[in-house]
Design a protein around this motif. Structure first.
Motif, PDB file in Angstrom:
ATOM      1  N   MET A 132       0.850  -1.171   0.000  1.00  0.00           N
ATOM      2  CA  MET A 132       0.000   0.000   0.000  1.00  0.00           C
ATOM      3  C   MET A 132       0.902   1.243   0.000  1.00  0.00           C
ATOM      4  SD  MET A 132      -2.640   1.563   2.716  1.00  0.00           S
ATOM      5  CE  MET A 132      -3.987   0.661   2.955  1.00  0.00           C
ATOM      6  N   PRO A 133       0.657   2.224  -0.851  1.00  0.00           N
ATOM      7  CA  PRO A 133       1.502   3.412  -0.899  1.00  0.00           C
ATOM      8  C   PRO A 133       1.254   4.312   0.305  1.00  0.00           C
ATOM      9  CG  PRO A 133      -0.287   3.614  -2.467  1.00  0.00           C
ATOM     10  CD  PRO A 133      -0.364   2.232  -1.891  1.00  0.00           C
ATOM     11  N   LYS A 134       2.298   5.004   0.707  1.00  0.00           N
ATOM     12  CA  LYS A 134       2.167   5.956   1.807  1.00  0.00           C
ATOM     13  C   LYS A 134       1.518   7.235   1.295  1.00  0.00           C
ATOM     14  CE  LYS A 134       6.082   4.459   4.528  1.00  0.00           C
ATOM     15  NZ  LYS A 134       7.342   4.864   5.133  1.00  0.00           N
ATOM     16  N   ILE A 135       0.470   7.643   1.936  1.00  0.00           N
ATOM     17  CA  ILE A 135      -0.227   8.856   1.520  1.00  0.00           C
ATOM     18  C   ILE A 135       0.449  10.079   2.125  1.00  0.00           C
ATOM     19  CG2 ILE A 135      -2.403  10.114   1.643  1.00  0.00           C
ATOM     20  CD1 ILE A 135      -3.784   7.365   1.630  1.00  0.00           C
ATOM     21  N   HIS A 136       0.774  10.000   3.384  1.00  0.00           N
ATOM     22  CA  HIS A 136       1.394  11.114   4.098  1.00  0.00           C
ATOM     23  C   HIS A 136       2.742  10.662   4.640  1.00  0.00           C
ATOM     24  CE1 HIS A 136      -2.263  13.439   3.856  1.00  0.00           C
ATOM     25  NE2 HIS A 136      -2.935  12.407   4.319  1.00  0.00           N
ATOM     26  N   SER A 137       3.714  10.556   3.794  1.00  0.00           N
ATOM     27  CA  SER A 137       5.006  10.043   4.227  1.00  0.00           C
ATOM     28  C   SER A 137       5.708  10.978   5.197  1.00  0.00           C
ATOM     29  CB  SER A 137       5.905   9.775   3.024  1.00  0.00           C
ATOM     30  OG  SER A 137       6.137  10.970   2.319  1.00  0.00           O
ATOM     31  N   ASN A 138       5.407  12.255   5.156  1.00  0.00           N
ATOM     32  CA  ASN A 138       6.060  13.230   6.034  1.00  0.00           C
ATOM     33  C   ASN A 138       5.156  13.673   7.182  1.00  0.00           C
ATOM     34  OD1 ASN A 138       8.690  13.907   5.869  1.00  0.00           O
ATOM     35  ND2 ASN A 138       8.407  15.654   4.514  1.00  0.00           N
ATOM     36  N   PHE A 139       4.060  12.979   7.396  1.00  0.00           N
ATOM     37  CA  PHE A 139       3.084  13.401   8.397  1.00  0.00           C
ATOM     38  C   PHE A 139       3.683  13.509   9.792  1.00  0.00           C
ATOM     39  CE2 PHE A 139      -0.254  12.481  11.535  1.00  0.00           C
ATOM     40  CZ  PHE A 139      -1.060  13.576  11.290  1.00  0.00           C
ATOM     41  N   ALA A 140       4.430  12.532  10.235  1.00  0.00           N
ATOM     42  CA  ALA A 140       4.999  12.551  11.589  1.00  0.00           C
ATOM     43  C   ALA A 140       5.956  13.707  11.762  1.00  0.00           C
ATOM     44  CB  ALA A 140       5.694  11.236  11.894  1.00  0.00           C
ATOM     45  N   ALA A 141       6.755  13.994  10.774  1.00  0.00           N
ATOM     46  CA  ALA A 141       7.714  15.098  10.872  1.00  0.00           C
ATOM     47  C   ALA A 141       6.993  16.428  10.929  1.00  0.00           C
ATOM     48  CB  ALA A 141       8.674  15.066   9.692  1.00  0.00           C
ATOM     49  N   SER A 142       5.963  16.625  10.098  1.00  0.00           N
ATOM     50  CA  SER A 142       5.260  17.906  10.097  1.00  0.00           C
ATOM     51  C   SER A 142       4.378  18.046  11.333  1.00  0.00           C
ATOM     52  CB  SER A 142       4.434  18.060   8.826  1.00  0.00           C
ATOM     53  OG  SER A 142       3.447  17.057   8.756  1.00  0.00           O
ATOM     54  N   TYR A 143       3.839  16.944  11.836  1.00  0.00           N
ATOM     55  CA  TYR A 143       2.995  17.001  13.023  1.00  0.00           C
ATOM     56  C   TYR A 143       3.784  17.470  14.236  1.00  0.00           C
ATOM     57  CZ  TYR A 143      -0.150  15.590  16.751  1.00  0.00           C
ATOM     58  OH  TYR A 143      -0.959  15.599  17.847  1.00  0.00           O
ATOM     59  N   SER A 144       5.005  17.037  14.380  1.00  0.00           N
ATOM     60  CA  SER A 144       5.799  17.417  15.543  1.00  0.00           C
ATOM     61  C   SER A 144       6.141  18.899  15.533  1.00  0.00           C
ATOM     62  CB  SER A 144       7.071  16.577  15.620  1.00  0.00           C
ATOM     63  OG  SER A 144       7.909  16.875  14.529  1.00  0.00           O
ATOM     64  N   GLU A 145       6.068  19.532  14.378  1.00  0.00           N
ATOM     65  CA  GLU A 145       6.388  20.944  14.263  1.00  0.00           C
ATOM     66  C   GLU A 145       5.144  21.831  14.312  1.00  0.00           C
ATOM     67  OE1 GLU A 145       8.540  21.152  10.633  1.00  0.00           O
ATOM     68  OE2 GLU A 145      10.093  19.786  11.349  1.00  0.00           O
ATOM     69  N   LEU A 146       3.978  21.260  14.317  1.00  0.00           N
ATOM     70  CA  LEU A 146       2.734  21.996  14.333  1.00  0.00           C
ATOM     71  C   LEU A 146       2.529  22.642  15.704  1.00  0.00           C
ATOM     72  CD1 LEU A 146       0.374  22.489  12.390  1.00  0.00           C
ATOM     73  CD2 LEU A 146      -0.752  20.544  13.432  1.00  0.00           C
ATOM     74  N   THR A 147       2.172  23.916  15.726  1.00  0.00           N
ATOM     75  CA  THR A 147       1.958  24.617  16.996  1.00  0.00           C
ATOM     76  C   THR A 147       0.534  25.145  17.074  1.00  0.00           C
ATOM     77  OG1 THR A 147       2.617  26.787  16.168  1.00  0.00           O
ATOM     78  CG2 THR A 147       4.376  25.353  17.006  1.00  0.00           C
ATOM     79  N   LEU A 148       0.130  25.543  18.255  1.00  0.00           N
ATOM     80  CA  LEU A 148      -1.202  26.104  18.433  1.00  0.00           C
ATOM     81  C   LEU A 148      -1.398  27.396  17.654  1.00  0.00           C
ATOM     82  CD1 LEU A 148      -1.780  25.436  22.221  1.00  0.00           C
ATOM     83  CD2 LEU A 148      -2.998  24.429  20.302  1.00  0.00           C
ATOM     84  N   TRP A 149      -0.319  28.142  17.430  1.00  0.00           N
ATOM     85  CA  TRP A 149      -0.415  29.387  16.664  1.00  0.00           C
ATOM     86  C   TRP A 149      -0.970  29.114  15.275  1.00  0.00           C
ATOM     87  CZ3 TRP A 149      -0.084  33.813  19.129  1.00  0.00           C
ATOM     88  CH2 TRP A 149       0.696  33.906  20.284  1.00  0.00           C
ATOM     89  N   GLU A 150      -0.687  27.932  14.736  1.00  0.00           N
ATOM     90  CA  GLU A 150      -1.144  27.581  13.395  1.00  0.00           C
ATOM     91  C   GLU A 150      -2.568  27.027  13.394  1.00  0.00           C
ATOM     92  OE1 GLU A 150       3.202  26.334  11.691  1.00  0.00           O
ATOM     93  OE2 GLU A 150       2.096  24.910  12.927  1.00  0.00           O
ATOM     94  N   LEU A 151      -3.063  26.648  14.542  1.00  0.00           N
ATOM     95  CA  LEU A 151      -4.380  26.030  14.641  1.00  0.00           C
ATOM     96  C   LEU A 151      -5.443  26.918  15.261  1.00  0.00           C
ATOM     97  CD1 LEU A 151      -3.270  22.533  15.958  1.00  0.00           C
ATOM     98  CD2 LEU A 151      -3.981  23.115  13.641  1.00  0.00           C
ATOM     99  N   ALA A 152      -5.049  27.865  16.086  1.00  0.00           N
ATOM    100  CA  ALA A 152      -6.031  28.627  16.849  1.00  0.00           C
ATOM    101  C   ALA A 152      -5.627  30.095  16.969  1.00  0.00           C
ATOM    102  CB  ALA A 152      -6.184  28.027  18.245  1.00  0.00           C
ATOM    103  N   ASP A 153      -6.620  30.908  17.207  1.00  0.00           N
ATOM    104  CA  ASP A 153      -6.430  32.332  17.421  1.00  0.00           C
ATOM    105  C   ASP A 153      -6.541  32.604  18.922  1.00  0.00           C
ATOM    106  OD1 ASP A 153      -6.435  35.179  16.904  1.00  0.00           O
ATOM    107  OD2 ASP A 153      -8.604  35.111  17.227  1.00  0.00           O
ATOM    108  N   PRO A 154      -5.577  33.323  19.517  1.00  0.00           N
ATOM    109  CA  PRO A 154      -5.645  33.573  20.958  1.00  0.00           C
ATOM    110  C   PRO A 154      -6.950  34.245  21.399  1.00  0.00           C
ATOM    111  CG  PRO A 154      -3.466  34.122  20.165  1.00  0.00           C
ATOM    112  CD  PRO A 154      -4.316  33.828  18.954  1.00  0.00           C
ATOM    113  N   ALA A 155      -7.462  35.189  20.608  1.00  0.00           N
ATOM    114  CA  ALA A 155      -8.705  35.869  20.988  1.00  0.00           C
ATOM    115  C   ALA A 155      -9.886  34.895  21.000  1.00  0.00           C
ATOM    116  CB  ALA A 155      -8.983  37.035  20.040  1.00  0.00           C
ATOM    117  N   ALA A 156      -9.951  34.014  20.013  1.00  0.00           N
ATOM    118  CA  ALA A 156     -11.024  33.014  19.987  1.00  0.00           C
ATOM    119  C   ALA A 156     -10.855  32.020  21.128  1.00  0.00           C
ATOM    120  CB  ALA A 156     -11.023  32.296  18.638  1.00  0.00           C
ATOM    121  N   THR A 157      -9.613  31.710  21.460  1.00  0.00           N
ATOM    122  CA  THR A 157      -9.342  30.790  22.563  1.00  0.00           C
ATOM    123  C   THR A 157      -9.771  31.401  23.887  1.00  0.00           C
ATOM    124  OG1 THR A 157      -7.511  29.854  21.315  1.00  0.00           O
ATOM    125  CG2 THR A 157      -7.569  29.377  23.668  1.00  0.00           C
ATOM    126  N   VAL A 158      -9.580  32.706  24.038  1.00  0.00           N
ATOM    127  CA  VAL A 158     -10.040  33.411  25.241  1.00  0.00           C
ATOM    128  C   VAL A 158     -11.552  33.258  25.376  1.00  0.00           C
ATOM    129  CG1 VAL A 158     -10.386  35.698  26.258  1.00  0.00           C
ATOM    130  CG2 VAL A 158      -8.133  35.046  25.392  1.00  0.00           C
TER     131      VAL A 158
END
Length: 74
Positions: free
Chosen positions: A1-27
């Protein structure tokens, strides 16, 4: 089976909350969820991120904590 997301683990470890959420909305979400304890919840999140070595997430939660403090003092 081919790998769909071969770099997923590497990019996931670098993902931060700044990229996922807005501080004002989080408040807003924290106040809705935790009410008067929202600042305490944000502080715990900041401490957890700090102890886990997630510097960018720590800064995110510190920003949320600061905005909550300003909001609750108004």
């Amino acid at each position: 089976m081919p790998k769909i997301h071969s770099n997923f683990a590497a990019s996931y470890s670098e993902l931060t909350l700044w990229e996922l959420a807005d501080p004002a909305a989080t408040v807003e979400a924290a106040v809705e969820l935790y009410g008067p304890d929202a600042a305490t919840a944000a502080a715990w999140c900041a401490l957890t991120a700090n102890f886990d070595g997630r510097e960018e997430d720590y800064r995110f939660w510190c920003t949320v904590f600061s905005k909550l403090g300003n909001r609750l003092q108004s």
